[in-house]
Every structure is written in C-alpha cells, then in structure tokens.
Design a protein around this motif. Structure first.
Motif, mmCIF file in Angstrom:
data_model
loop_
_atom_site.group_PDB
_atom_site.id
_atom_site.type_symbol
_atom_site.label_atom_id
_atom_site.label_comp_id
_atom_site.label_asym_id
_atom_site.label_seq_id
_atom_site.Cartn_x
_atom_site.Cartn_y
_atom_site.Cartn_z
ATOM 1 N N UNK A 82 0.794 -1.234 0.000
ATOM 2 C CA UNK A 82 0.000 0.000 0.000
ATOM 3 C C UNK A 82 0.827 1.286 0.000
ATOM 4 N N UNK A 83 2.093 1.212 0.357
ATOM 5 C CA UNK A 83 2.903 2.424 0.453
ATOM 6 C C UNK A 83 3.841 2.644 -0.732
ATOM 7 N N UNK A 84 4.156 1.616 -1.524
ATOM 8 C CA UNK A 84 5.162 1.748 -2.587
ATOM 9 C C UNK A 84 4.615 1.213 -3.907
ATOM 10 N N UNK A 85 4.740 2.037 -4.952
ATOM 11 C CA UNK A 85 4.295 1.627 -6.278
ATOM 12 C C UNK A 85 5.311 2.008 -7.345
ATOM 13 N N UNK A 86 5.343 1.236 -8.430
ATOM 14 C CA UNK A 86 6.246 1.467 -9.566
ATOM 15 C C UNK A 86 5.399 1.550 -10.823
#
Length: 109
Positions: free
Chosen positions: A59-63
């Motif tokens: 939920x906190x990191x996306x690419x």
C-alpha cells in the motif's frame, strides 16, 4: 503585466493544438498490476499509442512505466505513500532535452 505578455508573443509556439485520447485500463482484482493502453491523436498530424503498467508492491510503494510510440519516449516512476503525504519521482528521456527527472508531492488535508 505588459512586459510579461511581450515575452511570449514572438515565441512561435504552436497554439490551439488539440490532442485527443481514447484509452482503456485493466486491473485484475487478484493482482497488484495494472495495464493501460491509449490511442493518441494530435490535431490530425500524428496518431500513436501509449502503453503503460503500474505495480503496487504494497500500500505504500508503487512502480510505473510507460512507452509512447509517437516520440519513442520511455518513462518510469516510483511513488511512496506516507499518509497524508504522497511523494513521486519519475524519469524520462527526451531527444531534445536529454534525461529528465520530475518530482511531485501531494499533501491530503
């Protein structure tokens, strides 16, 4: 104000160029991967496609990454969500400008 107006009068920049998009995105409910495709038309000149994907590691990191066929430009970015703050960084390469970094920050009230 008059001085600022005169700065932009003789720039020979295209005005009134309209870009239209038609796109679709798919996000399977069992996966953290999203895929998007858009057809782009720029005022009747060039028609091309944009394709991209986004992957949410947690939920906190996306690419995310994408490719544009008209310019041949590839871009990628990383987002970090620390509620109520969201930070984004992206990289792309432009033929005229070279490598470009973009930073963004959103604070939700």
């Amino acid at each position: 104000v008059e001085h600022l107006t005169s700065l932009y009068q003789d720039q020979n920049l295209p005005s009134g160029v309209r870009t239209e998009y038609l796109g679709i995105a798919y996000h399977p409910s069992v996966s953290d991967l999203s895929v998007a495709l858009a057809i782009e038309s720029q005022g009747g000149d060039a028609t091309g496609a944009r394709v991209g994907f986004a992957y949410q590691f947690d939920p906190a990191v996306g690419f995310r990454a994408g490719y544009e066929t008209v310019t041949g430009r590839f871009a990628m970015g990383l987002g970090l969500r620390l509620t109520p703050l969201t930070l984004d960084v992206a990289f792309t390469h432009d033929n005229a400008l070279g490598g470009l970094l973009a930073f963004g920050m959103v604070y939700l009230l």
